[in-house]
Design a protein around this motif. Sequence first.
Motif, PDB file in Angstrom:
ATOM      1  N   GLY A  24       7.121  14.663   8.520  1.00 32.84           N
ATOM      2  CA  GLY A  24       6.645  15.533   6.993  1.00 32.84           C
ATOM      3  C   GLY A  24       7.348  15.882   5.960  1.00 32.84           C
ATOM      4  N   LEU A  25       8.303  14.707   5.402  1.00 32.82           N
ATOM      5  CA  LEU A  25       9.015  15.330   4.198  1.00 32.82           C
ATOM      6  C   LEU A  25       8.024  14.624   3.159  1.00 32.82           C
ATOM      7  CD1 LEU A  25      12.238  14.374   5.363  1.00 32.82           C
ATOM      8  CD2 LEU A  25      11.981  16.474   5.093  1.00 32.82           C
ATOM      9  N   ILE A  26       7.209  13.431   3.707  1.00 31.65           N
ATOM     10  CA  ILE A  26       6.286  12.402   2.298  1.00 31.65           C
ATOM     11  C   ILE A  26       4.927  12.590   3.244  1.00 31.65           C
ATOM     12  CG2 ILE A  26       8.245  11.662   1.664  1.00 31.65           C
ATOM     13  CD1 ILE A  26       6.978   9.639   3.218  1.00 31.65           C
ATOM     14  N   ARG A  27       3.881  12.408   2.250  1.00 35.99           N
ATOM     15  CA  ARG A  27       2.757  12.535   2.889  1.00 35.99           C
ATOM     16  C   ARG A  27       1.489  11.721   1.834  1.00 35.99           C
ATOM     17  NH1 ARG A  27      -1.504  16.008   1.009  1.00 35.99           N
ATOM     18  NH2 ARG A  27      -0.743  17.050  -0.979  1.00 35.99           N
ATOM     19  N   VAL A  28       1.031  10.966   2.247  1.00 37.94           N
ATOM     20  CA  VAL A  28      -0.060  10.016   2.046  1.00 37.94           C
ATOM     21  C   VAL A  28      -1.024  11.290   1.237  1.00 37.94           C
ATOM     22  CG1 VAL A  28      -2.144   8.711   1.818  1.00 37.94           C
ATOM     23  CG2 VAL A  28      -0.295   8.299   3.271  1.00 37.94           C
ATOM     24  N   LEU A  29      -0.735  10.620  -0.371  1.00 37.98           N
ATOM     25  CA  LEU A  29      -1.606  11.594  -1.371  1.00 37.98           C
ATOM     26  C   LEU A  29      -2.587  11.131  -1.883  1.00 37.98           C
ATOM     27  CD1 LEU A  29       1.077  12.568  -4.400  1.00 37.98           C
ATOM     28  CD2 LEU A  29      -0.303  13.939  -2.334  1.00 37.98           C
ATOM     29  N   GLY A  30      -2.714   9.538  -1.116  1.00 40.17           N
ATOM     30  CA  GLY A  30      -4.563   8.970  -1.842  1.00 40.17           C
ATOM     31  C   GLY A  30      -4.301   7.960  -1.986  1.00 40.17           C
ATOM     32  N   ARG A  31      -4.981   7.350  -2.626  1.00 41.31           N
ATOM     33  CA  ARG A  31      -5.420   5.305  -3.297  1.00 41.31           C
ATOM     34  C   ARG A  31      -5.091   5.823  -4.122  1.00 41.31           C
ATOM     35  NH1 ARG A  31      -6.309   2.408   1.528  1.00 41.31           N
ATOM     36  NH2 ARG A  31      -6.700   3.407   3.506  1.00 41.31           N
ATOM     37  N   ARG A  32      -4.882   3.928  -4.890  1.00 42.16           N
ATOM     38  CA  ARG A  32      -4.569   4.083  -5.817  1.00 42.16           C
ATOM     39  C   ARG A  32      -5.655   3.224  -6.459  1.00 42.16           C
ATOM     40  NH1 ARG A  32      -0.031   3.424  -9.777  1.00 42.16           N
ATOM     41  NH2 ARG A  32       0.632   5.522  -8.144  1.00 42.16           N
ATOM     42  N   ASP A  33      -6.324   3.146  -7.122  1.00 42.25           N
ATOM     43  CA  ASP A  33      -7.515   2.374  -7.974  1.00 42.25           C
ATOM     44  C   ASP A  33      -6.862   0.878  -8.077  1.00 42.25           C
ATOM     45  OD1 ASP A  33     -10.041   2.568  -7.338  1.00 42.25           O
ATOM     46  OD2 ASP A  33     -10.738   3.476  -8.858  1.00 42.25           O
ATOM     47  N   LEU A  34      -6.870   0.254  -6.870  1.00 35.57           N
ATOM     48  CA  LEU A  34      -6.080  -0.694  -7.607  1.00 35.57           C
ATOM     49  C   LEU A  34      -6.892  -2.312  -6.321  1.00 35.57           C
ATOM     50  CD1 LEU A  34      -2.013  -0.212  -8.158  1.00 35.57           C
ATOM     51  CD2 LEU A  34      -3.961  -1.491 -10.233  1.00 35.57           C
ATOM     52  N   PRO A  35      -6.556  -3.234  -6.926  1.00 39.94           N
ATOM     53  CA  PRO A  35      -7.158  -3.561  -6.055  1.00 39.94           C
ATOM     54  C   PRO A  35      -6.219  -3.360  -4.170  1.00 39.94           C
ATOM     55  CG  PRO A  35      -6.695  -5.327  -7.805  1.00 39.94           C
ATOM     56  CD  PRO A  35      -5.666  -4.168  -7.595  1.00 39.94           C
ATOM     57  N   GLY A  36      -6.515  -3.960  -3.506  1.00 37.74           N
ATOM     58  CA  GLY A  36      -6.800  -3.431  -2.194  1.00 37.74           C
ATOM     59  C   GLY A  36      -6.904  -1.974  -1.502  1.00 37.74           C
ATOM     60  N   ARG A  37      -7.082  -1.405  -2.409  1.00 34.34           N
ATOM     61  CA  ARG A  37      -6.513   0.353  -2.799  1.00 34.34           C
ATOM     62  C   ARG A  37      -5.416   1.113  -1.840  1.00 34.34           C
ATOM     63  NH1 ARG A  37      -9.413   4.179  -4.240  1.00 34.34           N
ATOM     64  NH2 ARG A  37     -11.015   4.884  -2.250  1.00 34.34           N
ATOM     65  N   PRO A  38      -3.814   0.441  -2.589  1.00 34.76           N
ATOM     66  CA  PRO A  38      -3.281   1.199  -2.256  1.00 34.76           C
ATOM     67  C   PRO A  38      -2.487   2.427  -1.848  1.00 34.76           C
ATOM     68  CG  PRO A  38      -2.628  -0.146  -4.004  1.00 34.76           C
ATOM     69  CD  PRO A  38      -3.833   0.161  -4.120  1.00 34.76           C
ATOM     70  N   MET A  39      -2.260   3.134  -0.244  1.00 30.97           N
ATOM     71  CA  MET A  39      -1.722   4.516  -1.067  1.00 30.97           C
ATOM     72  C   MET A  39      -0.681   4.798  -1.342  1.00 30.97           C
ATOM     73  SD  MET A  39      -2.470   5.309   3.383  1.00 30.97           S
ATOM     74  CE  MET A  39      -1.679   4.337   3.798  1.00 30.97           C
ATOM     75  N   VAL A  40      -1.038   5.897  -2.234  1.00 32.50           N
ATOM     76  CA  VAL A  40       0.101   6.764  -3.120  1.00 32.50           C
ATOM     77  C   VAL A  40       1.239   8.084  -1.850  1.00 32.50           C
ATOM     78  CG1 VAL A  40      -0.168   6.357  -4.782  1.00 32.50           C
ATOM     79  CG2 VAL A  40      -1.928   7.882  -4.233  1.00 32.50           C
TER      80      VAL A  40
END
Lengths: 180, 180, 243
Positions: A127-143
């Motif tokens: 629980g120290l980090i989390r997925v904030l969303g996705r970046r608008d890049l090819p493959g829509r990687p998670m940030v």
Amino acid sequence: MDNLKAIVESLLFVADTPLTIDKIRSILKLKDRKAIENALTTLTEEYETQKRGFFLSKVSGGYQFRTRPEFAEWIRQMKRHKPVRLSRPAMETLAIVAYKQPVLRSDIEHLRGVDCGGTLRTLLERGLIRVLGRRDLPGRPMVYGTTKRFLEVFELKDLTDLPTLKELQDMQQSWPNDST
Amino acid sequence: MDNLKAIVESLLFVADTPLTIDKIRSILKLKDRKAIENALTTLTEEYETQKRGFFLSKVSGGYQFRTRPEFAEWIRQMKRHKPVRLSRPAMETLAIVAYKQPVLRSDIEHLRGVDCGGTLRTLLERGLIRVLGRRDLPGRPMVYGTTKRFLEVFELKDLTDLPTLKELQDMQQSWPNDST
Amino acid sequence: MEQAQNMGAYHVDLGHTFEGPMDLLVHLVKKNEIDIYDIPIALITRQYLEYLNFMKALNIDVAGDFLVMAATLAHIKSRMLLPGKQEEQEEAEDPRMEIVRPLAEYLQLKDAAQDLAGRPQLDRDVFVRAQSDGDASPREGEQDLMQVSLFELIDAFQKIIKQKSPKDFLNLTLDTISVKSRISQIADILEKRGSITFEELFDKEAGKSEIIVTFLAILEMVKSQVIRIMQHASSGIIRIFNG
């Protein structure tokens, strides 16, 4: 309200997460923000000067009682559990997420030069980090970004409470032999 | 031992059951029973005279901090605001709805291998899932999907923030030496 | 002298495996007390390769990342050796910058990690009061806050995937999740308004992929009978209704 200080103290004692001033206000249905602030300040000072076994820590935007670090050994003795430690790779990954957020897994791996899937999972699990969303890049990687829990675990008021990379560098220069 | 009183106080603070003098002695590896008794007596008196939010109570042969009865109302007030957690079955059902929506109850039960009526009702009550419609099948079974509230609770901008199967599998490959 | 240095490298490394090439480079920089902005590239390259050979001799698999870095170092070394013309040298950047920049950044973040590790850590250095589960269980309050993280949801889902054959979830790609997301949005609209025209669902500004996603969402909703589609006999307007 009489004994506001003692009431706030009892709430802090029972709460399982840091209490914000707003939260205390809503529990006590109290308009007067200043009065609560004063109570918290007085409590902080009292615990400090009386050298009690725990202190009032300002953490993650709120207040929480925590035991003094110098007694850690005895408490661990009582709890009979080994301290949970993060491995060095996990700590490095966490530092990168903390300082570079919102950050992509590929950025982290580029910086560290190794695969970070496992350490990211460990940090997500804790629980120290989390997925904030996705970046608008090819493959829509998670940030990724850090959580409130991160602030709580590392006793930070907020993210600006972290020393800047520049400050760290200056510190490093004053103790050149201190790096391992 | 210096600051014996503060150390005992920190132990009492963290302990989840009343602490006996013998227990404290064994934790601190201390022969001197009298010293611990004195520390406990002093603490009890201090909390009494300083009118703090909690006090040291002698219960079932041991000592434990407890909040003052006169503040019970406020503490109940705080607990009423305490966040609820989702049970494991509810979490599993929710995960299937999130990933397979629009989905039938029978599909969920096929995947989980157990009846899901109860967990579905809980999730509906909490506003995390909703009935999207009814399928034109015998019994007109309901079709489920997630709600806006679901996105809020999980801090998702939209459903595309959910990891894909490939991303999930990537995360699963934990490094063996990273169990920390 | 040279020999002694090499031996030193072996001894230090025995108890320590390096997580990646950066890790190894940092070790070499520190061991040789080098200024990273003036790296003796020949020395570092040689020690780096010696370590890799040493790993091979022990039959330890050397990950591809290590070999990529070895090639980079060798390339930098060769560029340093190339006698360039005077003016070219003034123009051209020091070839070493290729590794200096990432190395400097990595060192900086290593410091940050160390600083973080040095802070008082919850459940290691400081403790909060244990929560007795005997506390009155929270009633169904007006606010009903929920304390769950996305990870817990994902974790629950991974357990299901593990138990079941993944073929139940084969089509779980970002595209299909996008369709699910669109379904959810359309359901929101229908919940609020009861019906919507077909045209309204297609934003004029929408890109090709958005149009496809919306269309697939409608198809899926029709298939699972969540919506009904009707066409007005005279106007020809297509309307979508809650199922």
